[in-house]
Design an enzyme around this catalytic site. Structure first.
Site, PDB file in Angstrom:
ATOM      1  N   GLU A  48       0.829  -1.212   0.000  1.00 17.87           N
ATOM      2  CA  GLU A  48       0.000   0.000   0.000  1.00 17.87           C
ATOM      3  C   GLU A  48       0.862   1.261   0.000  1.00 17.87           C
ATOM      4  O   GLU A  48       1.829   1.367   0.750  1.00 17.87           O
ATOM      5  CB  GLU A  48      -0.903  -0.006   1.237  1.00 17.87           C
ATOM      6  CG  GLU A  48      -1.787   1.227   1.378  1.00 17.87           C
ATOM      7  CD  GLU A  48      -2.676   1.161   2.613  1.00 17.87           C
ATOM      8  OE1 GLU A  48      -3.444   2.120   2.826  1.00 17.87           O
ATOM      9  OE2 GLU A  48      -2.604   0.173   3.362  1.00 17.87           O
ATOM     10  N   LYS A 128      -8.715   3.972  -2.963  1.00 19.03           N
ATOM     11  CA  LYS A 128      -9.311   3.433  -1.739  1.00 19.03           C
ATOM     12  C   LYS A 128     -10.646   4.125  -1.463  1.00 19.03           C
ATOM     13  O   LYS A 128     -10.740   5.350  -1.445  1.00 19.03           O
ATOM     14  CB  LYS A 128      -8.346   3.638  -0.569  1.00 19.03           C
ATOM     15  CG  LYS A 128      -8.755   2.913   0.706  1.00 19.03           C
ATOM     16  CD  LYS A 128      -7.660   3.045   1.765  1.00 19.03           C
ATOM     17  CE  LYS A 128      -7.980   2.230   3.011  1.00 19.03           C
ATOM     18  NZ  LYS A 128      -6.915   2.347   4.026  1.00 19.03           N
ATOM     19  N   CYS A 162      -5.896  -2.513   2.209  1.00 14.14           N
ATOM     20  CA  CYS A 162      -5.942  -2.464   3.667  1.00 14.14           C
ATOM     21  C   CYS A 162      -7.349  -2.765   4.200  1.00 14.14           C
ATOM     22  O   CYS A 162      -7.892  -3.823   3.942  1.00 14.14           O
ATOM     23  CB  CYS A 162      -5.418  -1.110   4.133  1.00 14.14           C
ATOM     24  SG  CYS A 162      -4.910  -0.995   5.858  1.00 14.14           S
TER      25      CYS A 162
END
Length: 328
Positions: A48, A128, A162
């Site tokens: 990430e 995200k 995540c």
């Protein structure tokens, strides 16, 4: 003759980026892609926001924000071109975690997953959906237009970032479209070992897919003292990895790896997905769309939608104006 299912090698990269140095980190990325390509890897996944770093300070620190912003990546750009050339040399699909700079307003960053093809093409970018907790001080929110699932000769490739792995409906949006190989990218706080291990194995088991887990490594000493977050021990690793490659029954094929830089490799065989889905196919025979369904909006949501007013009718009126007769 029966159908033949693909078998090939994949790689999960666990390495420290060159903290807050975009150029040096891209150099390192290209080297690691070359290395994984020489080992025959067809899919290579990085952690990430690996370029140029995950913002472990997570405060309103403006100097840190400006440094991150100036080292972020625009898509397209010469920086993306360098990564794309490395993907082409390796003949591999690459999923790379980046800080992406908005090319429109220039004032917003996104926590993004950049996908590159073996021909050097940019396949797409996933932003995200929901930055977690203090991350909202750093990144904007993505939308459904970035929930990509790429139909490749190696199977359907997708990914999440995540804590998106805790968003049940986001996961289902991937499962129900038949994801085969999943890129799972994390910064890997050293307090999240069990969280990452449990969540990624659960994802593989539920989705009956292969999961390539790429986790970061960051030593506290890499962060300038003025940006250090109170309460963290900066004399040790604050992100200690946890990268792994997981099969469609939740079994480890490689890893998990902690504390060391390395590239994990595993051979995957898509026939294992078919066998695993005999008992559980979340988007198929094990679903009940008559009872439960997901509405998935895959459109982009812009903050400005520009429309043009219709031009006035310039044609002169030729017929007489009809005036209603007055009733006395």
């Amino acid at each position: 003759m029966p159908d033949q299912y693909q078998r090939y090698t994949v790689a999960a990269v666990q390495a420290a980026s060159v903290f807050m140095d975009r150029e040096a980190t891209i150099d390192k990325a290209c080297h690691l892609i070359d290395e994984a390509g020489k080992r025959g890897s067809r899919i290579i996944v990085f952690p990430e926001t690996w370029i140029p770093t995950y913002p472990f300070w997570l405060t309103h620190e403006s100097e840190a924000w400006m440094a991150l912003h100036s080292n972020a990546i625009e898509v397209p750009s010469e920086h993306v071109d360098r990564l794309a050339q490395a993907a082409r040399r390796a003949n591999a699909y690459v999923a790379m975690g980046i800080n992406e700079r908005d090319t429109n307003t220039l004032g917003t960053l996104y926590n993004s997953l950049l996908y590159l093809g073996p021909d050097g093409a940019v396949l797409g970018v996933h932003r995200k959906l929901m930055p977690t907790a203090g991350e909202r001080l750093v990144w904007g929110m993505g939308d459904g237009s970035g929930m990509h699932l790429f139909d490749t000769p190696l199977g359907r490739l997708g990914g999440l970032i995540c804590w998106e792995h805790e968003m049940t409906l986001a996961k289902y949006a991937m499962y129900a479209r038949g994801e085969h190989v999943h890129a799972s990218v994390w910064p890997a706080w050293n307090s999240q070992r069990e969280h990452i291990a449990f969540g990624t194995r659960q994802y593989a088991f539920e989705g009956r897919c292969f999961v390539i887990v790429a986790c970061g490594l960051v030593h506290g000493s890499a962060i300038p003292e003025k940006w250090r977050r109170p309460g963290l021990d900066h004399t040790r690793l604050i992100a200690d990895g946890g990268s792994a490659i997981i099969g469609p029954n939740g079994d480890y094929l490689a890893g998990p790896l902690y504390e060391d830089e390395d590239i994990l490799y595993a051979d995957i065989h898509l026939s294992r997905i078919v066998a695993a889905k005999q008992s559980l196919d979340i988007g198929g025979h094990y679903s009940r769309p008559d009872v439960l369904r997901l509405q998935f909006d895959a459109s982009a949501h812009a903050s400005l939608v520009q429309s043009m007013s219709p031009e006035p009718d310039a044609t002169p009126r030729t017929e007489p104006l009809q005036v209603p007769a007055r009733a006395d």
